[in-house]
Design a protein around this motif. Structure first.
Motif, short mmCIF file in Angstrom:
data_model
loop_
_atom_site.label_atom_id
_atom_site.label_comp_id
_atom_site.label_asym_id
_atom_site.label_seq_id
_atom_site.Cartn_x
_atom_site.Cartn_y
_atom_site.Cartn_z
N VAL A 1 -2.92 36.12 46.01
CA VAL A 1 -3.96 35.38 46.74
C VAL A 1 -4.27 34.12 45.94
O VAL A 1 -4.35 34.16 44.70
CB VAL A 1 -5.24 36.23 46.90
N ALA B 1 -3.64 40.59 51.85
CA ALA B 1 -2.71 40.22 50.79
C ALA B 1 -1.41 41.01 50.89
O ALA B 1 -0.32 40.46 50.72
CB ALA B 1 -3.37 40.44 49.42
N TRP C 1 -9.00 38.95 50.32
CA TRP C 1 -7.72 39.63 50.52
C TRP C 1 -7.88 41.01 51.16
O TRP C 1 -6.91 41.65 51.52
CB TRP C 1 -7.03 39.81 49.17
#
Length: 756
Positions: free
Chosen positions: A507, A724, A755
């Protein structure tokens, strides 16, 4: 008689506007001006305050003069001069939008007025344009001012215009040559205040522009100019401080460190009343640098700490660009904070003291990241950030923060796991890292062999902390790139066999002090998605595309009506993205969605639907262009081009503050300048609008690859993967495919923010 009196009035005001201040600034007590003579007196006080750096107090004087001058019937020249003085002061106060109409009104009034007043206002407008990054317009105003002043000889005003014209030049070597010529011309000017201002600006420009490759002639020219300023008859305190700072910087460049330090300390004593905080910060940083060069590390660190504190105290008042067009972040903010970080880490001890130093270093780097976003959104108040200190204590399971810091002689690679920060110093210069990052970016954009550059950056940016990451049991990397690294996707770094994304979910974060990046997704009853796409842009938006975009796509700017119509058809074909219909249909089928396609995808429809707050996800598939700032960055709707500022307005409503959009995806976007504008744009947009997560691409790829990625990404989300991991699995699937395995196709996609 009236014409003669008006001419005398204009001469008086013009002299005032050139900054001929006598004695100390007037008191803050402000009489109410009534007559033309009283207005001139108020403007005089304002000019004196301005030239001493007291801009807010000066503006009070100018505002009073503006209110009164409208009652002085028929004195257009006086009105123009007051507007010019007020407008220029607003410009110095970083209020460009308020300054511009005043200066342009004054300029219109001088079309038939005295040449010297027209030249003065032209100079102000040239500096305004240059500070906004518009070199072409700056040159136009400077040329017009020069034409108006041609009969005046080498007056200080004409020299100031020449200086502005030089600053607007594109060629660096040409600017240095022009500055040397200008320095020779100002030698003949009298040693008074207007000439001192020109000398000081010329010396500052030489210090900023010249390099050892330009020879040593510029050193003597800069020294002569600064020496005359210091030898002048009672220069105002601020001017003397600026001249001493310039002389100290010059001596420092010549390795005359002790003399430079003495000048710096003399300037600090003069600025001791703390009225000039931005100058104090520069002086203190220079003092710290000189003390470090002389081996005095402890006092050097104290000087840098004071500089950082002074700069933070006025960070909301610093302009985006300095009056000479240079970036404030490149000239002041970044060097000062990075210098402090460098020294702080040099002196970091062990144990708790090291942890404290590492956290201070990261906090100082955060100030640079905040300023970068503010610059992109065109104002120090544009990114309203509530500084958070809790990032130091935040801990997430199986997650680490990777925080590179580029310094002149080394790379500092920090890894944060919970409250603990691990530091690994890599002996590679910032310049070498930047060069390798640029090589990798160019090769990725061109679809060429990237492996050597990707492996080298892996060895610098991840390998030193690989064991630490493994020991932390991390599966997710929160990557906070430094400047000059934002255009390189961290996922593409390669150990010689595997990409980093094959090992970890990744991320990208704009910084650690911004809100929302760690915010958990709230459980919502409504999980609808708004899906908008433009596969054939034949609406009104295409008619308002910027010339530079049109020229890049079809190779020329339309010359006439017939050519424009022909080029419009070519543009529609060039910009058509037939796979977008497949993409948005695929995205829409995976969730309860509202779809806006082609002529349904209007600015008003998008705004209406977003502002309802009914949508947890917003997916937009269209052409997007990311220029040097938010105003020049836009996404095409059918009827108009939506700037990022337009998005901010739609995404910042009260309903969305309480129930923010969980995921904003922009597909098929392009970075117009080939740098990291996209990351700044999406990061800023997410920060400003409370969007929890944003997905986009660092460069433009074909719409088939974008469609494939989005198909895989939304499949992952539908299978209950977090964002993510859904991103990671989509990229791995493309790596394993035959058609899209080159990282050109998959690596530009990044997830910014949350995420979960």
């Amino acid at each position: 008689m009236l014409e003669a009196q008006m001419r005398l009035d204009l001469i008086a005001i013009t002299v005032l506007a050139l900054g001929v201040a006598v004695g100390n600034a007037a008191s803050a007590e402000m009489p109410v001006p009534v007559s033309a003579a009283e207005i001139r007196s108020v403007v005089l006080r304002g000019e004196q305050l301005r030239d001493n750096g007291e801009l807010q107090a000066a503006q009070q004087q100018f505002d009073a003069a503006l209110q009164a001058v409208v009652d002085v019937k028929g004195d257009i020249g006086l009105l123009a001069a007051v507007e010019a003085a007020a407008g220029y002061n607003l410009f110095l106060l970083n209020s460009k939008e308020a300054a511009e109409p005043l200066l342009k009104a004054a300029y219109r009034s001088t079309e038939t007025g005295p040449d010297y007043l027209r030249g003065l206002v032209g100079l102000y407008l040239s500096e305004l344009a240059l500070a906004g990054g518009d070199r072409q317009q700056a040159l136009q105003y400077a040329d017009q001012a020069e034409a108006a002043l041609r009969s005046q000889g080498d007056s200080p005003l004409r020299m100031s215009v020449a200086l502005s014209r030089t600053a607007a030049g594109e060629d660096k070597s040409g600017r240095v040559a022009a500055l040397l010529e200008l320095a020779a011309r100002i030698e003949s000017l009298p040693n008074d205040f207007p000439a001192a201002k020109v000398r000081l600006k010329t010396a500052e420009a030489l210090l900023a522009e010249a390099a050892p490759s330009d020879g040593q002639g510029w050193v003597g020219a800069a020294y002569a100019a600064l020496d005359k300023v210091l030898a002048g008859a009672n220069p105002p305190p601020r001017m003397r401080v600026e001249a001493l700072l310039g002389m100290a910087r010059l001596y420092r460049q010549q390795n005359r460190d002790r003399e430079a330090l003495a000048l710096t300390e003399q300037a600090l004593a003069l600025a001791g009343d703390r009225r000039y905080l931005e100058l104090l910060a520069e002086l203190e940083a220079l003092q710290g640098d000189l003390l470090l060069r002389l081996g005095q590390q402890v006092p050097a660190l104290r000087a840098y700490e004071q500089a950082v504190n002074d700069l933070l105290a006025i960070r909301g008042d610093l302009p985006i660009n300095l009056p000479d067009g240079r970036s404030a972040i490149d000239t002041v903010i970044d060097p000062l904070h990075r210098g402090y970080v460098d020294l702080l880490l040099r002196q970091a001890g062990t144990g708790d003291s090291e942890q404290q130093a590492l956290n201070k270093a990261m906090s100082s780097m955060e100030a640079i990241k905040e300023a970068d976003l503010q610059d992109f959104f065109l104002g120090r108040c544009s990114i309203s950030v509530q500084t958070r200190d809790d990032w130091r204590e935040l801990a997430f399971p199986e997650t680490v923060i990777v925080y590179p810091i580029l310094l002149t002689d080394r790379l500092e690679l920090l890894m944060k796991h919970g409250p603990l920060v691990v530091r690994r110093s890599v002996p590679v210069s910032a310049e070498r890292v930047r060069e390798q990052a640029q090589i990798l970016t160019q090769r990725l954009h061109a679809g060429k062999d990237y492996r050597a550059a990707a492996k080298q950056l892996y060895q610098w940016l991840f390998e030193p902390i690989a064991n630490d990451v493994a020991a932390a049991g991390a599966k997710l990397l929160l990557y906070v790139p430094d400047r000059n690294l934002r255009a390189v996707p961290y996922s593409v770094l390669q150990d010689g066999g595997r990409f980093l994304v094959e090992q970890y979910a990744i991320v990208t974060l704009p910084g650690l002090t911004f809100q929302n990046w760690d915010k958990q997704v709230a459980k919502r009853k409504n999980l609808r998605a708004l899906v908008a796409g433009l596969s054939r842009p034949d609406g009104a938006a295409i008619d308002t595309l910027p010339d530079n975009v049109v020229e890049r796509l079809i190779g020329n700017k339309p010359a006439d009506v017939a050519q424009k119509a022909m080029d419009r058809s070519r543009l529609v074909e060039e910009l058509s993205l037939p796979n977008i219909e497949r993409e948005i249909d695929s995205v829409a089928k995976r969730q309860n969605s509202t779809m806006l396609l082609n002529n349904q995808f209007t600015a008003s429809a998008l705004k209406r639907d977003i502002e309802t707050g009914d949508y947890a996800k917003v997916h937009i598939a269209s052409h997007g262009y990311f220029g040097k700032n938010a105003k020049e960055s836009f996404v095409m709707a059918y009827d108009q081009n939506l700037t990022l500022l337009d998005f901010e307005g739609s995404l910042g409503g009260d309903r969305l503050k309480s129930e923010p959009i969980d995921l904003l995806t922009l597909s098929a976007c392009e970075t117009a300048e080939g740098d990291d504008r996209m990351l700044l744009g999406f990061s800023g947009l997410a920060v400003k609008s409370n969007v929890l997560s944003a997905v986009g691409s660092l460069w433009s790829i074909n719409d088939q690859a974008a469609t494939e990625f989005m198909h895989l990404f939304y499949d992952g989300l539908g299978n209950s993967l977090n964002k993510a991991e859904a991103m990671r699995q989509a990229q791995i699937a493309m790596i394993k495919s035959k058609r899209f395995k080159h990282p050109f196709f998959w690596s530009p996609f990044i997830l910014i923010g949350g995420w979960q």
